[in-house]
Write a protein that holds these residues in place. Sequence first.
Motif, PDB file in Angstrom:
ATOM      1  N   LEU A  85       0.837  -1.196   0.000  1.00 18.77           N
ATOM      2  CA  LEU A  85       0.000   0.000   0.000  1.00 18.77           C
ATOM      3  C   LEU A  85       0.871   1.244   0.000  1.00 18.77           C
ATOM      4  N   PRO A  86       0.370   2.335  -0.616  1.00 23.53           N
ATOM      5  CA  PRO A  86       1.105   3.599  -0.540  1.00 23.53           C
ATOM      6  C   PRO A  86       1.063   4.141   0.884  1.00 23.53           C
ATOM      7  N   PRO A  87       2.114   4.869   1.300  1.00 22.05           N
ATOM      8  CA  PRO A  87       2.139   5.408   2.661  1.00 22.05           C
ATOM      9  C   PRO A  87       1.382   6.720   2.756  1.00 22.05           C
ATOM     10  N   GLY A  88       1.216   7.202   3.994  1.00 19.91           N
ATOM     11  CA  GLY A  88       0.669   8.522   4.235  1.00 19.91           C
ATOM     12  C   GLY A  88      -0.815   8.632   3.983  1.00 19.91           C
ATOM     13  N   LEU A  89      -1.556   7.531   4.141  1.00 20.86           N
ATOM     14  CA  LEU A  89      -2.999   7.573   3.894  1.00 20.86           C
ATOM     15  C   LEU A  89      -3.757   7.162   5.150  1.00 20.86           C
ATOM     16  N   ASP A  90      -4.968   7.685   5.267  1.00 17.98           N
ATOM     17  CA  ASP A  90      -5.923   7.165   6.230  1.00 17.98           C
ATOM     18  C   ASP A  90      -7.057   6.531   5.447  1.00 17.98           C
ATOM     19  N   LEU A  91      -7.303   5.248   5.697  1.00 22.24           N
ATOM     20  CA  LEU A  91      -8.346   4.526   4.973  1.00 22.24           C
ATOM     21  C   LEU A  91      -9.477   4.206   5.936  1.00 22.24           C
ATOM     22  N   VAL A  92     -10.728   4.470   5.508  1.00 20.29           N
ATOM     23  CA  VAL A  92     -11.882   3.988   6.265  1.00 20.29           C
ATOM     24  C   VAL A  92     -12.646   3.047   5.357  1.00 20.29           C
ATOM     25  N   CYS A  93     -12.700   1.778   5.747  1.00 24.62           N
ATOM     26  CA  CYS A  93     -13.393   0.769   4.953  1.00 24.62           C
ATOM     27  C   CYS A  93     -14.839   0.677   5.422  1.00 24.62           C
ATOM     28  N   ILE A  94     -15.748   0.714   4.457  1.00 24.35           N
ATOM     29  CA  ILE A  94     -17.175   0.608   4.750  1.00 24.35           C
ATOM     30  C   ILE A  94     -17.679  -0.661   4.070  1.00 24.35           C
ATOM     31  N   PRO A  95     -17.859  -1.731   4.817  1.00 24.04           N
ATOM     32  CA  PRO A  95     -18.265  -2.981   4.182  1.00 24.04           C
ATOM     33  C   PRO A  95     -19.707  -2.914   3.700  1.00 24.04           C
ATOM     34  N   LEU A  96     -19.968  -3.700   2.675  1.00 27.46           N
ATOM     35  CA  LEU A  96     -21.317  -3.880   2.155  1.00 27.46           C
ATOM     36  C   LEU A  96     -21.839  -5.208   2.695  1.00 27.46           C
ATOM     37  N   PRO A  97     -23.140  -5.440   2.569  1.00 28.87           N
ATOM     38  CA  PRO A  97     -23.648  -6.751   3.008  1.00 28.87           C
ATOM     39  C   PRO A  97     -22.971  -7.909   2.301  1.00 28.87           C
ATOM     40  N   GLU A  98     -22.457  -7.698   1.091  1.00 31.29           N
ATOM     41  CA  GLU A  98     -21.829  -8.801   0.358  1.00 31.29           C
ATOM     42  C   GLU A  98     -20.388  -9.035   0.799  1.00 31.29           C
ATOM     43  N   THR A  99     -19.839  -8.099   1.567  1.00 35.30           N
ATOM     44  CA  THR A  99     -18.421  -8.193   1.882  1.00 35.30           C
ATOM     45  C   THR A  99     -18.090  -9.490   2.613  1.00 35.30           C
ATOM     46  N   GLU A 100     -19.016  -9.936   3.470  1.00 31.57           N
ATOM     47  CA  GLU A 100     -18.730 -11.138   4.242  1.00 31.57           C
ATOM     48  C   GLU A 100     -18.571 -12.357   3.335  1.00 31.57           C
ATOM     49  N   ARG A 101     -19.274 -12.346   2.198  1.00 34.18           N
ATOM     50  CA  ARG A 101     -19.226 -13.510   1.314  1.00 34.18           C
ATOM     51  C   ARG A 101     -18.101 -13.416   0.282  1.00 34.18           C
ATOM     52  N   ALA A 102     -17.335 -12.303   0.319  1.00 35.23           N
ATOM     53  CA  ALA A 102     -16.295 -12.128  -0.688  1.00 35.23           C
ATOM     54  C   ALA A 102     -15.203 -13.182  -0.504  1.00 35.23           C
ATOM     55  N   PRO A 103     -14.699 -13.726  -1.599  1.00 37.33           N
ATOM     56  CA  PRO A 103     -13.567 -14.657  -1.486  1.00 37.33           C
ATOM     57  C   PRO A 103     -12.361 -13.927  -0.897  1.00 37.33           C
TER      58      PRO A 103
END
Length: 132
Positions: free
Chosen positions: A82-100
Motif C-alpha cells: 500500500l502507498p504510505p501517508g494515507l488514512d483509509l476507512v473501509c465501509i463494508p457492504l452486506p456482500e463483503t462477508e461472502r467475498a472470497p
Amino acid sequence: MAQRLRYPAAVRLRRKREYERVFREGVRVRDRWLKMVVAAREDPTLPSRLGTAVSRKVGHAVRRNRTRRRLREAFRLERPALPPGLDLVCIPLPETERAPWEALRESVRNLARLGAARLARRAARARAESGS
RNA sequence: AGAGGGGUUCGGGCCGACGCGGCGCCCACCCGAUGGCCGUGGUGCGGCGUCGAGGAAAGUCCGGGCUCCACAGGGCAGGGUGGUGGGUAACGCCCACCGGGAGCGAUCCCAGGGAAAGUGCCACAGAAAUCAUACCGCCGAUGGCCCUGCUGCAAGGGCACAGGCAAGGGUGAAAUGGUGCGGGGCGCGAGCCCUUAAUGUAAGAGCGCACCGCAGCGCUGGUGACAGCGCUGGCAAAGGCAAACCCCACCCGGAGAAAGGCCAAAUAGGGGAGGAGCGUUCCGGAGCGUUCCGGGGCGCGCGAGGCGGCCCGUCUCGCCGACUCCCGGGUAGGCCGUUGGAGGCGUCCGGCAACGGGCGUCCCAGAUGGAUGUCGGCCCAGGUCGGCGCCGCCACGGCGUCGACCGGACAGGACCCGGCUUACAGAACCCGCUCUCGUC
RNA sequence: UGGUGGAUCGUCUAACGGCAGGACAACGGACUCUGGAUCCGUGAAUCUAGGUUCGAAUCCUAGUCCACCAG
C-alpha cells in the motif's frame, strides 16, 4: 525473509476526530465488494492507517465482527503493497462477508491505490489554481 | 420391541504458521539542559510466558446491587401484581400444596381475588339477555256478557271481559339448575280397597319424594387455599364479560455506568502571597570636596525554578520586577468506577422441594472505533450418492464394509448479579415414569 | 446504550369488542375517430404466533420490522 507483518495500534484510526477528518477530506472509492474513504495524512511519510465503519445493514454482531476482522487481516497482509501517508476507512457492504479471501485482499489494495491517485490529482489541481 | 412423559449435561476436538487484547518478567528508549542511588510512570512495527466470549453473551420484559439527585409524615393521582403456604437481597421468578381443565396413563396447561358496591356491554336471532315477568300460548272452575229455554231458576252452549296457570315458544355462545318416579285392584262413574314417600286441578304446576348440583348454617381435619360429614332450603335468592370501567388486598421516589468520582497540558481570564542585599570597580551627571543620583561589570549572599525523594555539583532567572509561587473554576486528554462475586467446584448436615447452613478448595475475559482472525493439516457426531456381502418373497428396509462428495446450529461481553422470554444442527446420560404388543 | 411511538388493499388513510369503509392508483365497460376528463362496475388489506371472549383490526403476552428522541 520478508518484513514481519504486524498490525499495531499505530496504524489504526482510534479517534472520532480522525474519522471525521477522513470523512470530511477524503475521496470515496468502491468496487463490488467494498466501499472505502481515503484521505491523506499530514505527513506523507507516515505509515497508512486503517479504520472500519460497519453498518448494521451488514448483519448481526457476529457477522459484523467477522467482516471487520477479515478487513483488518487483509490490511495487515497488504500493508507492504500500500502507498504510505494515507488514512483509509473501509465501509463494508452486506456482500463483503461472502467475498472470497483473495478478492477481498485485492479490493483493499486496489481501492487504496485508486484513492491515492485521485488525491494526488486533486492536490495538483489545487496547486495549479492557487498558483495561477 | 414400539409409542410417549419428565429431568440433567454438553454444544465439535487436536496440531502448525502468522496476527490481536490483558497481565507478569526481561530488553531498549524516554520522562528537556551533568552524574549517582532509589522509586515511579510512559513508549516500543522488541522478546518470552500465561490467560482471553455464551447457554443463550441476544431481546431489554421483570427484580436487585452500585452511583447521583430528591425526600418530615400521611393521602390523592399513576403504574404493577392477583388461589394458599414457603424460598429469596428482591421479583411478575422458583418450590410444594389447593382448585379447575386436557389425556387410557405417566404427565401437562391455567392473569386462578370480587359479578348478592355500583356503572356499562351482550351484535344477529329470539317472547325475553337481568328486568317486572311483559308477549304468544293454555284454562276460564269462580265472577261477567251473549245465545238456547214462554219468563226466572237450574242446565247446556258460546265469548275470552275480569281472573287464573306457568307446561311449551323455531332462536342463541349463553334462557332462572338437571335426572328419575308419582303405583295396583274393583266400578260406567262419583268413589272404595290394598300398598305406599307418592298428590292435585277448570287448566296446570314450581306439588310430593329420591339422587346429583347450588346456597346457608354447624362440626371435624389442615398454618392456609380448601376438603370431608351432617342439618336446613316453596333453589322465582345469585346468566356471562373485570386481559370493560371498577372495587378489594399488597407492592412501587426519579434517573441511569455516556451513572458518578479524581488528576489535569496549552491559551485566555479570576483570587491571593512573597522578597535582601553587601563589597569592589568603571562610565555619565550634580558638586570645591566628603557625598548624592542614574547605568554597567565582577565577587559573595539570598530567593525561585530545573518530573518524585535524597546527595554532590551545576545552569538559568530575579533581588522593587507586568518576577516567582500558591489557590479555585475549567477544556482537550488521562485515571478510577471495571471486575473477587447474593462466585464456581467438592463434601457433610437440615428441608418433600425451591433453598439454607458448615467445612475444604479454586481465581475464571476486561476491550473502549471496541481484542478470538487468516491460512493449512488430521480426527470425530452427521448427511447424500454409488459398489459389494448377509438377512428378507418383492417394492423396500436393516446390518456390515469400501469409495467419492458435503460438513458444523443459534449466535459476540461493554458496570455486575438473579430470573423470564425468544433463537438453536445435533449429542450423551438418568428415571423404583406411563401405555400398547410379544415371549417366558 | 437508554427511552418513546407505530404497523390496515399497490399508496394515503377511517372503523363504541359485532358484515373492515373511503380516496388515488389498477382492471373491465360506456361515451369519443383516438386519448384525456366524466359515468358505471370489478378485484385487492388488518405484520406474525399464542391467549381472553360467544365473537378480536381493536384487549393481553411474546416475536419481527420501521420511525423518532437523548447523549
